[in-house]
Design an enzyme around this catalytic site. Structure first.
Site, PDB file in Angstrom:
ATOM      1  N   GLY A  28      35.154  40.994  47.156  1.00  0.00           N
ATOM      2  CA  GLY A  28      33.803  40.709  46.673  1.00  0.00           C
ATOM      3  C   GLY A  28      33.492  41.378  45.350  1.00  0.00           C
ATOM      4  CG  HIS A  31      35.494  40.759  38.316  1.00  0.00           C
ATOM      5  ND1 HIS A  31      36.725  40.194  38.104  1.00  0.00           N
ATOM      6  CD2 HIS A  31      35.722  41.869  39.073  1.00  0.00           C
ATOM      7  CE1 HIS A  31      37.664  40.933  38.660  1.00  0.00           C
ATOM      8  NE2 HIS A  31      37.079  41.963  39.273  1.00  0.00           N
ATOM      9  CG  HIS A  34      37.352  38.473  41.990  1.00  0.00           C
ATOM     10  ND1 HIS A  34      36.389  39.373  41.611  1.00  0.00           N
ATOM     11  CD2 HIS A  34      38.236  39.170  42.753  1.00  0.00           C
ATOM     12  CE1 HIS A  34      36.663  40.555  42.119  1.00  0.00           C
ATOM     13  NE2 HIS A  34      37.788  40.475  42.812  1.00  0.00           N
ATOM     14  CD  GLN A  58      42.504  46.943  50.287  1.00  0.00           C
ATOM     15  OE1 GLN A  58      42.790  45.981  50.992  1.00  0.00           O
ATOM     16  NE2 GLN A  58      42.447  46.840  48.968  1.00  0.00           N
ATOM     17  N   GLY A 144      46.078  38.565  41.507  1.00  0.00           N
ATOM     18  CA  GLY A 144      46.037  38.903  40.089  1.00  0.00           C
ATOM     19  C   GLY A 144      47.158  39.857  39.704  1.00  0.00           C
ATOM     20  CG  ASP A 147      45.221  44.814  41.829  1.00  0.00           C
ATOM     21  OD1 ASP A 147      44.921  46.011  41.796  1.00  0.00           O
ATOM     22  OD2 ASP A 147      44.394  43.908  41.631  1.00  0.00           O
TER      23      ASP A 147
HETATM   24  P1  AMP Z   1      39.906  42.740  44.655  1.00  0.00           P
HETATM   25  O1  AMP Z   1      38.598  42.074  45.006  1.00  0.00           O
HETATM   26  O2  AMP Z   1      39.771  43.817  43.645  1.00  0.00           O
HETATM   27  O3  AMP Z   1      40.707  43.121  45.877  1.00  0.00           O
HETATM   28  O4  AMP Z   1      40.764  41.619  43.925  1.00  0.00           O
HETATM   29  C1  AMP Z   1      41.027  40.380  44.524  1.00  0.00           C
HETATM   30  C2  AMP Z   1      42.085  39.676  43.722  1.00  0.00           C
HETATM   31  O5  AMP Z   1      41.625  39.500  42.381  1.00  0.00           O
HETATM   32  C3  AMP Z   1      43.387  40.485  43.638  1.00  0.00           C
HETATM   33  O6  AMP Z   1      44.486  39.604  43.761  1.00  0.00           O
HETATM   34  C4  AMP Z   1      43.311  41.089  42.267  1.00  0.00           C
HETATM   35  O7  AMP Z   1      44.589  41.336  41.706  1.00  0.00           O
HETATM   36  C5  AMP Z   1      42.602  39.983  41.493  1.00  0.00           C
HETATM   37  N1  AMP Z   1      41.967  40.536  40.287  1.00  0.00           N
HETATM   38  C6  AMP Z   1      41.151  41.608  40.202  1.00  0.00           C
HETATM   39  N2  AMP Z   1      40.831  41.848  38.913  1.00  0.00           N
HETATM   40  C7  AMP Z   1      41.466  40.907  38.171  1.00  0.00           C
HETATM   41  C8  AMP Z   1      41.531  40.626  36.778  1.00  0.00           C
HETATM   42  N3  AMP Z   1      40.896  41.366  35.873  1.00  0.00           N
HETATM   43  N4  AMP Z   1      42.300  39.569  36.379  1.00  0.00           N
HETATM   44  C9  AMP Z   1      42.955  38.814  37.278  1.00  0.00           C
HETATM   45  N5  AMP Z   1      42.927  39.035  38.606  1.00  0.00           N
HETATM   46  C10 AMP Z   1      42.190  40.056  39.043  1.00  0.00           C
END
Ligand code: AMP
Length: 274
Positions: A28, A31, A34, A58, A144, A147
């Site tokens: 969530g 941005h 996502h 995590q 993404g 990570d």
């Molecule tokens: P998170 O909500 O932070 O767990 O991220 C969810 C997914 O979005 C993960 O696969 C992240 O690697 C990807 N993600 C987060 N930030 C970015 C970004 N700046 N560019 C591309 N993918 C992203």
């Protein structure tokens, strides 16, 4: 858009839907990073499921978990705008009911660099992604490159456990000054926000150094990061982009990744040198 809070509800809606199904797991506070994953999923699948679940497994500390930004109503608005078919927003007890006792733990890939500083983090990630892939039976799942280690681990788990999804990695979306967009960036003060560009600058430096020697690159990056008083380097790693094993010489595609504390916020970034 259907909103499912329960696993049974999600399964029932998926049964009615069309394949291929694309899954975008998130925590969530959505941005543009996502959104890039969601758009790619939308363009390649008949059904798109986006999950919003702040996965307690995590997080290393309850403080960090409690501090994690939350904006569910706004997120659901974004998912609707992006024509997502199903938003999966389970409560913690739905994913980890009383008596839950299984952890998906990878070998080497989940014990090296990032994991040395975030104990158990990737066990939490692999467990929740394994659950999401198996309960949606996703044909494709989108992650993404920001990570990078997570991507390597999920690919390996997907192949080792025959989960059958195609794992698609999307490039890091950045602010105009190069800072990788992250939900955690909201914690940065204006001065810290400026200082945070040092991660991307140091990666640019690494790319422009023109040497294959990992130690020389690390030293150059470290020296640059030390010029920023608000930044504290945690690690720089230069590894094989596929196995994550540290390398001394850049022969194959190499992943340069780093973690830096800016104030109380821990930021990560990486680049792949071809
Ligand atoms: P998170 O909500 O932070 O767990 O991220 C969810 C997914 O979005 C993960 O696969 C992240 O690697 C990807 N993600 C987060 N930030 C970015 C970004 N700046 N560019 C591309 N993918 C992203």
């Amino acid at each position: 858009m259907k909103i499912c809070k329960s696993i049974d509800g999600l399964r029932a809606v998926i049964k009615e839907g069309k394949v291929p199904l694309g899954l975008v797991p998130t925590m969530g506070s959505l941005h543009s990073g996502h959104i890039s994953l969601i758009r790619k999923a939308r363009s390649e699948n008949k059904t798109v499921v986006a999950s919003i679940f702040i996965n307690p497994l995590q997080f290393e500390s309850t403080d960090d978990l409690n501090l994690y930004p939350r904006s569910l109503e706004n997120d659901l608005g974004i998912l609707r705008e992006e024509c997502v078919d199903i938003a999966f927003t389970p409560p913690i007890t739905e994913m980890y009911p009383r008596g839950f006792d299984t952890i998906v733990r990878l070998g080497l890939a989940s014990r090296i660099f990032e994991s040395q500083f975030r104990n158990g983090h990737f066990d939490g990630v692999s467990t929740v992604v394994c659950k999401l892939l198996s309960l949606t039976r996703a044909d494709r799942a989108y992650f993404g490159q920001k990570d990078a280690q997570q991507g390597v681990i999920i690919n390996k788990m997907n192949s080792d456990l025959n989960l059958g999804a195609e794992i698609i990695m999307m490039p890091t979306v950045r602010e105009t000054d190069g800072l990788a967009i992250s939900s955690r960036n909201v914690h940065l003060s204006p001065a810290e926000r400026k200082a945070a560009t040092i991660l991307h600058k140091s990666l640019n430096l690494a790319e422009s150094m023109g040497t294959k020697d990992a130690q020389t690159i690390k030293k150059g990056m470290q020296t640059m990061i030390e010029t920023e008083p608000l930044a504290r380097l945690e690690y720089i790693s230069i590894s094989d982009a596929f196995t994550l094993e540290e390398v001394e010489q850049l022969e194959k595609p190499a992943l340069i990744s780093l973690a830096v504390w800016v104030g109380k916020t821990r930021l990560i970034d990486n680049t792949t040198l071809k």
